[in-house]
Design a protein around this motif. Structure first.
Motif, PDB file in Angstrom:
ATOM      1  N   PRO A   1       0.798  -1.227   0.000  1.00 11.90           N
ATOM      2  CA  PRO A   1       0.000   0.000   0.000  1.00 11.90           C
ATOM      3  C   PRO A   1       0.837   1.285   0.000  1.00 11.90           C
ATOM      4  N   LEU A   2       1.998   1.268   0.661  1.00 10.56           N
ATOM      5  CA  LEU A   2       2.881   2.446   0.643  1.00 10.56           C
ATOM      6  C   LEU A   2       3.397   2.710  -0.774  1.00 10.56           C
ATOM      7  N   ILE A   3       3.806   1.643  -1.431  1.00  7.62           N
ATOM      8  CA  ILE A   3       4.347   1.769  -2.784  1.00  7.62           C
ATOM      9  C   ILE A   3       3.234   2.174  -3.751  1.00  7.62           C
ATOM     10  N   ALA A   4       2.053   1.606  -3.572  1.00  8.07           N
ATOM     11  CA  ALA A   4       0.918   1.966  -4.426  1.00  8.07           C
ATOM     12  C   ALA A   4       0.527   3.427  -4.235  1.00  8.07           C
ATOM     13  N   ALA A   5       0.577   3.917  -3.007  1.00  9.23           N
ATOM     14  CA  ALA A   5       0.259   5.333  -2.752  1.00  9.23           C
ATOM     15  C   ALA A   5       1.256   6.240  -3.473  1.00  9.23           C
ATOM     16  N   TRP A   6       2.541   5.874  -3.420  1.00  8.44           N
ATOM     17  CA  TRP A   6       3.550   6.640  -4.147  1.00  8.44           C
ATOM     18  C   TRP A   6       3.253   6.628  -5.645  1.00  8.44           C
ATOM     19  N   PHE A   7       2.977   5.433  -6.194  1.00  4.05           N
ATOM     20  CA  PHE A   7       2.744   5.360  -7.635  1.00  4.05           C
ATOM     21  C   PHE A   7       1.458   6.088  -8.024  1.00  4.05           C
ATOM     22  N   ALA A   8       0.408   5.962  -7.231  1.00  6.19           N
ATOM     23  CA  ALA A   8      -0.846   6.665  -7.527  1.00  6.19           C
ATOM     24  C   ALA A   8      -0.611   8.174  -7.573  1.00  6.19           C
ATOM     25  N   ALA A   9       0.238   8.689  -6.672  1.00  7.70           N
ATOM     26  CA  ALA A   9       0.577  10.115  -6.700  1.00  7.70           C
ATOM     27  C   ALA A   9       1.303  10.471  -8.000  1.00  7.70           C
ATOM     28  N   GLN A  10       2.188   9.591  -8.461  1.00  9.13           N
ATOM     29  CA  GLN A  10       2.874   9.813  -9.739  1.00  9.13           C
ATOM     30  C   GLN A  10       1.860   9.840 -10.888  1.00  9.13           C
ATOM     31  N   ALA A  11       0.907   8.922 -10.848  1.00  5.77           N
ATOM     32  CA  ALA A  11      -0.109   8.850 -11.908  1.00  5.77           C
ATOM     33  C   ALA A  11      -1.010  10.084 -11.895  1.00  5.77           C
TER      34      ALA A  11
ATOM     35  N   ILE B   1      11.846  -1.913  -8.240  1.00  2.00           N
ATOM     36  CA  ILE B   1      12.484  -1.297  -7.076  1.00  2.00           C
ATOM     37  C   ILE B   1      13.176  -2.361  -6.229  1.00  2.00           C
ATOM     38  N   PRO B   2      14.508  -2.461  -6.348  1.00  2.00           N
ATOM     39  CA  PRO B   2      15.244  -3.402  -5.502  1.00  2.00           C
ATOM     40  C   PRO B   2      15.428  -2.823  -4.101  1.00  2.00           C
ATOM     41  N   PHE B   3      15.562  -3.699  -3.129  1.00  2.00           N
ATOM     42  CA  PHE B   3      15.819  -3.285  -1.746  1.00  2.00           C
ATOM     43  C   PHE B   3      14.904  -2.126  -1.344  1.00  2.00           C
TER      44      PHE B   3
ATOM     45  N   GLY C   1       7.416   7.204   7.490  1.00  2.00           N
ATOM     46  CA  GLY C   1       6.798   5.976   6.994  1.00  2.00           C
ATOM     47  C   GLY C   1       6.405   6.072   5.531  1.00  2.00           C
ATOM     48  N   ALA C   2       6.700   7.204   4.879  1.00  2.00           N
ATOM     49  CA  ALA C   2       6.353   7.395   3.469  1.00  2.00           C
ATOM     50  C   ALA C   2       7.382   6.705   2.574  1.00  2.00           C
ATOM     51  N   PHE C   3       6.928   6.300   1.415  1.00  2.00           N
ATOM     52  CA  PHE C   3       7.784   5.642   0.440  1.00  2.00           C
ATOM     53  C   PHE C   3       8.217   6.661  -0.602  1.00  2.00           C
ATOM     54  N   ASP C   4       9.516   6.749  -0.861  1.00  2.00           N
ATOM     55  CA  ASP C   4      10.043   7.659  -1.871  1.00  2.00           C
ATOM     56  C   ASP C   4      11.314   7.055  -2.473  1.00  2.00           C
ATOM     57  N   PRO C   5      11.190   6.402  -3.643  1.00  2.00           N
ATOM     58  CA  PRO C   5      12.359   5.759  -4.245  1.00  2.00           C
ATOM     59  C   PRO C   5      13.245   6.696  -5.056  1.00  2.00           C
ATOM     60  N   GLY C   6      12.869   7.971  -5.191  1.00  2.00           N
ATOM     61  CA  GLY C   6      13.733   8.935  -5.849  1.00  2.00           C
ATOM     62  C   GLY C   6      13.417   9.218  -7.308  1.00  2.00           C
ATOM     63  N   ALA C   7      14.243  10.085  -7.878  1.00  2.00           N
ATOM     64  CA  ALA C   7      14.003  10.624  -9.214  1.00  2.00           C
ATOM     65  C   ALA C   7      14.079   9.584 -10.326  1.00  2.00           C
ATOM     66  N   VAL C   8      14.967   8.609 -10.212  1.00  2.00           N
ATOM     67  CA  VAL C   8      15.087   7.589 -11.267  1.00  2.00           C
ATOM     68  C   VAL C   8      13.765   6.830 -11.402  1.00  2.00           C
ATOM     69  N   GLN C   9      13.173   6.453 -10.282  1.00  2.00           N
ATOM     70  CA  GLN C   9      11.901   5.718 -10.322  1.00  2.00           C
ATOM     71  C   GLN C   9      10.750   6.631 -10.746  1.00  2.00           C
TER      72      GLN C   9
END
Length: 188
Positions: free
Chosen positions: A18-28, A145-147, A157-165
């Motif tokens: 759900p954390l990763i999905a929230a990040w991606f939904a924000a990107q979308a 997203i590795p590791f 507690g927020a997910f943020d994989p950075g600019a490359v992702q």
């Protein structure tokens, strides 16, 4: 505007999907070309496939299947936010895919995969075989997203994989948009 469903695949307790999905939904949403809906398979709560007739017939006996059918039917494109389990597709996703046939057909799918060194990619490769059989189109662009746990803020507690992702997400969304528009006429 086309409808994009971001589907959280993992249903385990203490999952991070759900954390990763929230990040991606924000990107979308930032992308601005889709109506974005997050669908969590843990909340959908499908039992192990239990329809008496083959799903290609769309003669659903159970209310949970009718609700799932309506949800998938209204989407024009999908993104599966998925780990891998034992080098493969999580059973929750296999089960969710197996419940339906026509509702998935002629729609594009992208993948946001996560895990350890493999970033969930082995599971994605297995999933692509299943989605191809359902006449879905897997886009080449992906977010892997590795590791992934290193991208979860200790304090927030927020997910943020950075600019490359973020760039990978934008490229995948651009491709999903092209395919969703191109495939829509095939769905009648």
């Amino acid at each position: 505007m086309l409808n994009l469903q971001v589907i959280v695949v993992s249903t385990r307790d203490e999952r991070k999907g759900p954390l990763i999905a929230a990040w991606f939904a924000a990107q979308a949403r930032r992308h601005g070309q889709f109506n974005v809906e997050v669908v969590d398979l843990a909340e959908v709560d499908l039992p192990l496939f239990d329809e008496p007739r083959h799903p290609r017939l769309r003669q659903y006996e159970h209310e949970h299947t009718r609700r799932w059918s309506e949800s998938v039917h209204r989407a024009d494109a999908f993104v599966f936010v998925t780990p891998e389990y034992n080098h493969g597709t999580p059973p929750s996703l296999v089960n969710a895919l197996d419940f339906l046939v026509q509702e998935w057909a002629y729609k594009p799918v992208g993948y946001v995969s996560y895990g350890g060194a493999s970033a969930g990619l082995r599971g994605v490769q297995m999933t692509k075989q299943i989605t191809a059989a359902l006449r879905m189109v897997s886009v080449v662009e992906a977010v892997a997203i590795p590791f992934f746990t290193q991208h979860i803020g200790a304090e927030t507690g927020a997910f943020d994989p950075g600019a490359v992702q973020e760039r990978a997400a934008a490229a995948m969304l651009d491709e999903l948009l092209k395919w969703a528009g191109a495939l829509k006429p095939l769905r009648g």
